[in-house]
Enzyme design. Structure first.
Site, mmCIF file in Angstrom:
data_model
loop_
_atom_site.group_PDB
_atom_site.id
_atom_site.type_symbol
_atom_site.label_atom_id
_atom_site.label_comp_id
_atom_site.label_asym_id
_atom_site.label_seq_id
_atom_site.Cartn_x
_atom_site.Cartn_y
_atom_site.Cartn_z
ATOM 1 N N GLU A 125 0.868 -1.192 0.000
ATOM 2 C CA GLU A 125 0.000 0.000 0.000
ATOM 3 C C GLU A 125 0.899 1.234 0.000
ATOM 4 O O GLU A 125 1.661 1.454 0.942
ATOM 5 C CB GLU A 125 -0.900 -0.014 1.245
ATOM 6 C CG GLU A 125 -1.774 1.241 1.351
ATOM 7 C CD GLU A 125 -2.574 1.303 2.657
ATOM 8 O OE1 GLU A 125 -2.851 0.250 3.269
ATOM 9 O OE2 GLU A 125 -2.905 2.429 3.075
ATOM 10 N N LYS A 134 -10.965 -1.488 6.656
ATOM 11 C CA LYS A 134 -9.749 -1.218 7.420
ATOM 12 C C LYS A 134 -10.223 -0.676 8.775
ATOM 13 O O LYS A 134 -11.247 0.008 8.839
ATOM 14 C CB LYS A 134 -8.934 -0.178 6.663
ATOM 15 C CG LYS A 134 -7.825 0.484 7.446
ATOM 16 C CD LYS A 134 -6.961 1.282 6.485
ATOM 17 C CE LYS A 134 -6.085 2.268 7.241
ATOM 18 N NZ LYS A 134 -4.957 2.704 6.396
ATOM 19 N N ARG A 138 0.464 10.375 0.201
ATOM 20 C CA ARG A 138 0.741 11.505 1.097
ATOM 21 C C ARG A 138 1.886 12.365 0.602
ATOM 22 O O ARG A 138 2.156 13.414 1.179
ATOM 23 C CB ARG A 138 1.180 10.985 2.471
ATOM 24 C CG ARG A 138 0.136 10.299 3.238
ATOM 25 C CD ARG A 138 0.639 10.136 4.652
ATOM 26 N NE ARG A 138 0.179 8.899 5.222
ATOM 27 C CZ ARG A 138 0.623 8.409 6.367
ATOM 28 N NH1 ARG A 138 1.551 9.053 7.041
ATOM 29 N NH2 ARG A 138 0.141 7.288 6.825
HETATM 30 O O1 LIG Z 1 -2.270 6.921 5.552
HETATM 31 C C1 LIG Z 1 -3.211 6.188 5.730
HETATM 32 O O2 LIG Z 1 -4.092 5.973 4.906
HETATM 33 C C2 LIG Z 1 -3.341 5.525 7.017
HETATM 34 O O3 LIG Z 1 -4.319 4.932 7.282
HETATM 35 C C3 LIG Z 1 -2.267 5.588 7.938
HETATM 36 C C4 LIG Z 1 -1.480 4.312 7.950
HETATM 37 O O4 LIG Z 1 -2.291 3.200 7.957
HETATM 38 C C5 LIG Z 1 -0.628 4.342 9.114
HETATM 39 O O5 LIG Z 1 0.242 5.443 9.060
HETATM 40 C C6 LIG Z 1 0.178 3.108 9.300
HETATM 41 O O6 LIG Z 1 0.291 3.018 10.632
HETATM 42 P P1 LIG Z 1 1.632 2.760 11.393
HETATM 43 O O7 LIG Z 1 1.973 1.336 11.115
HETATM 44 O O8 LIG Z 1 1.281 3.021 12.818
HETATM 45 O O9 LIG Z 1 2.645 3.729 10.844
#
Ligand SMILES: O=C(O)C(=O)C[C@H](O)[C@H](O)COP(=O)(O)O
Length: 220
Positions: free
Chosen positions: A52, A140, A56
């Site tokens: 994925e 999700k 961003r």
């Molecule tokens: O950007 C998106 O669409 C999100 O939903 C955020 C990500 O899922 C998280 O940033 C991953 O989470 P971490 O593993 O805690 O870094």
């Protein structure tokens, strides 16, 4: 009540195939275009071929294009999709799936009619029920740890046993076990195997090592 617009069963089946092909979906933030292919290769070499890529960063769309060209065996999704405009871009570049962190009715509707399946982000039972009205059964759960973690998801399974989740946000190689033990969890998402520090230092072998540690511990 259900909406006139309904997600076709075939899209749920496609999501199942994607989410069941590995126990973990790595969530990647790519800040430099030249990192895209070596990073993706490091993950695939470690045993994860569903990726994925979050929309961003400025180079995310080009990064997805490059990864698709260089690694046709990878299943590549666009993450952090927040608008219909971004969903359309993801469709145009031919991603395999779209992931949102949170989901509006407009996104549910658009996803139900798109050729590209949507894994919609939800944080509450009400948000899941909104998706349910459009025929969605796969979601999700974000941000998973901050929202009550595996305990919360276990509770979601009471009223909504058919809803299956990919918890993401605060998931680690250790707490992934708590999620993957639940009957309503298909896979987990996370960035821990591709931390910013290792990407910045171009430590691709280190990323493969962390990925392999995860895939050996959680083989599908
Ligand atoms: O950007 C998106 O669409 C999100 O939903 C955020 C990500 O899922 C998280 O940033 C991953 O989470 P971490 O593993 O805690 O870094």
């Amino acid at each position: 009540m259900s909406s006139a617009i309904q997600l076709p069963q075939a899209q749920t089946d496609r999501l199942d195939a994607i989410c069941r092909s590995g126990a973990i979906i790595p969530v990647l933030v790519i800040e430099r275009l030249d990192h895209a292919v070596p990073l993706a290769k490091a993950l695939v070499e470690g045993g994860l071929n569903v990726l994925e890529i979050t929309l961003r960063t400025d180079c995310a769309v080009d990064a997805i294009k490059r990864i698709r060209e260089a690694l046709p065996e990878a299943i590549v999704g666009a993450g952090t999709v927040l608008s219909l405009a971004q969903y359309r871009i993801a469709e145009e570049i031919g991603v395999d799936f779209v992931v949102t962190p949170g989901t509006t009715p407009a996104l549910y509707e658009y996803g139900a009619e798109s050729e590209v399946p949507l894994l919609p982000g939800t944080a509450t039972v009400s948000e899941v029920v909104t998706g349910w009205e459009y025929g969605y059964r796969r979601f999700k759960f974000f941000p998973a740890e901050a929202n009550g973690g595996a305990k919360a998801l276990k509770s979601f399974g009471g009223p909504l046993p058919e809803a299956l989740f990919c918890p993401t946000g605060g998931v680690t190689v250790d707490n992934a076990a708590d999620y993957l033990a639940l009957p309503n969890v298909m896979c987990v998402g996370g960035s821990w195997m591709a931390p910013k520090s290792l990407i910045d230092s171009e430590d691709w072998a280190g990323i493969t090592r962390l990925t392999r540690e995860a895939t050996e511990r959680y083989p599908r």
